[in-house]
Design a protein around this motif. Structure first.
Motif, PDB file in Angstrom:
ATOM      1  N   ASN A  81       0.887  -1.342   0.083  1.00 35.38           N
ATOM      2  CA  ASN A  81       0.027   0.117  -0.156  1.00 35.38           C
ATOM      3  C   ASN A  81       0.935   1.322  -0.028  1.00 35.38           C
ATOM      4  O   ASN A  81       0.433   2.278   0.179  1.00 35.38           O
ATOM      5  CB  ASN A  81      -0.969  -0.007   1.325  1.00 35.38           C
ATOM      6  CG  ASN A  81      -2.260  -1.091   1.188  1.00 35.38           C
ATOM      7  OD1 ASN A  81      -3.047  -0.680   0.269  1.00 35.38           O
ATOM      8  ND2 ASN A  81      -1.950  -2.122   1.580  1.00 35.38           N
ATOM      9  N   LYS A  99      -2.541   3.734   9.405  1.00 37.08           N
ATOM     10  CA  LYS A  99      -2.525   3.986   8.003  1.00 37.08           C
ATOM     11  C   LYS A  99      -3.413   2.857   7.279  1.00 37.08           C
ATOM     12  O   LYS A  99      -4.236   3.163   6.510  1.00 37.08           O
ATOM     13  CB  LYS A  99      -1.231   4.587   7.127  1.00 37.08           C
ATOM     14  CG  LYS A  99      -0.784   5.823   7.749  1.00 37.08           C
ATOM     15  CD  LYS A  99       0.543   6.009   7.200  1.00 37.08           C
ATOM     16  CE  LYS A  99       1.037   7.396   7.582  1.00 37.08           C
ATOM     17  NZ  LYS A  99       2.372   7.667   7.079  1.00 37.08           N
ATOM     18  N   LEU A 103      -7.025   3.650   5.472  1.00 33.81           N
ATOM     19  CA  LEU A 103      -7.187   2.880   4.015  1.00 33.81           C
ATOM     20  C   LEU A 103      -8.500   2.221   3.951  1.00 33.81           C
ATOM     21  O   LEU A 103      -9.136   2.250   3.039  1.00 33.81           O
ATOM     22  CB  LEU A 103      -5.873   2.384   3.666  1.00 33.81           C
ATOM     23  CG  LEU A 103      -4.925   3.188   3.199  1.00 33.81           C
ATOM     24  CD1 LEU A 103      -3.644   2.321   2.620  1.00 33.81           C
ATOM     25  CD2 LEU A 103      -5.197   4.107   1.800  1.00 33.81           C
ATOM     26  N   HIS A 104      -8.499   1.232   4.843  1.00 28.06           N
ATOM     27  CA  HIS A 104      -9.620   0.168   4.754  1.00 28.06           C
ATOM     28  C   HIS A 104     -10.984   0.847   5.364  1.00 28.06           C
ATOM     29  O   HIS A 104     -11.797   0.668   4.680  1.00 28.06           O
ATOM     30  CB  HIS A 104      -9.264  -0.866   5.927  1.00 28.06           C
ATOM     31  CG  HIS A 104     -10.523  -1.468   6.317  1.00 28.06           C
ATOM     32  ND1 HIS A 104     -11.266  -2.582   5.614  1.00 28.06           N
ATOM     33  CD2 HIS A 104     -11.187  -1.529   7.623  1.00 28.06           C
ATOM     34  CE1 HIS A 104     -12.267  -2.884   6.411  1.00 28.06           C
ATOM     35  NE2 HIS A 104     -12.369  -2.062   7.488  1.00 28.06           N
ATOM     36  N   VAL A 108      -8.779   8.069   4.049  1.00 25.44           N
ATOM     37  CA  VAL A 108      -7.515   8.031   3.774  1.00 25.44           C
ATOM     38  C   VAL A 108      -6.889   9.616   3.735  1.00 25.44           C
ATOM     39  O   VAL A 108      -5.622   9.574   4.054  1.00 25.44           O
ATOM     40  CB  VAL A 108      -7.245   7.656   2.235  1.00 25.44           C
ATOM     41  CG1 VAL A 108      -5.922   7.657   1.744  1.00 25.44           C
ATOM     42  CG2 VAL A 108      -8.337   6.637   1.741  1.00 25.44           C
TER      43      VAL A 108
END
Length: 112
Positions: A81, A99, A103-104, A108
């Motif tokens: 990622n 992070k 992101l999940h 973000v």
């Protein structure tokens, strides 16, 4: 600093408690980290239940395994990622885990 010069867990606990109390906790291997915290607290005669944390924490390892990653260790997930990681450096590991979770979770844009 040498370990002999560092405050013990029980001395640091009031600050830890302020930061964790009732919060959502995210870890890359939550069962390991949760058990370490529970056992450390027990060693010092402190009560984990008083932190009012969820029975299971959010786990980025489980999240990325469920996404089908062939490996779900922190280094692999971070590399895949584009997340910078100085592996096994506590702050770097924590930031990378955060992070990955953001992101999940679709957050973000948050700065860490």
């Amino acid at each position: 600093a040498q370990t002999l010069e560092v405050p013990t867990f029980d001395v640091l606990f009031p600050e830890i408690q302020k930061r964790l109390f009732g919060r959502k906790i995210v870890a890359h291997n939550e069962s390991f980290d949760r058990n370490v915290l529970m056992k450390t607290m027990s060693w010092y005669g402190l009560y984990y239940d008083e932190l009012e944390l969820a029975g299971r924490w959010e786990c980025t390892c489980k999240i990325y395994r469920a996404k089908g990653y062939p490996k779900a260790n922190l280094k692999y997930c971070s590399d895949r990622n584009g997340i910078q990681l100085n592996h096994h450096e506590a702050l770097s590991d924590a930031r990378a885990c955060a992070k990955l979770y953001l992101l999940h979770d679709g957050q973000v844009g948050m700065k860490l």
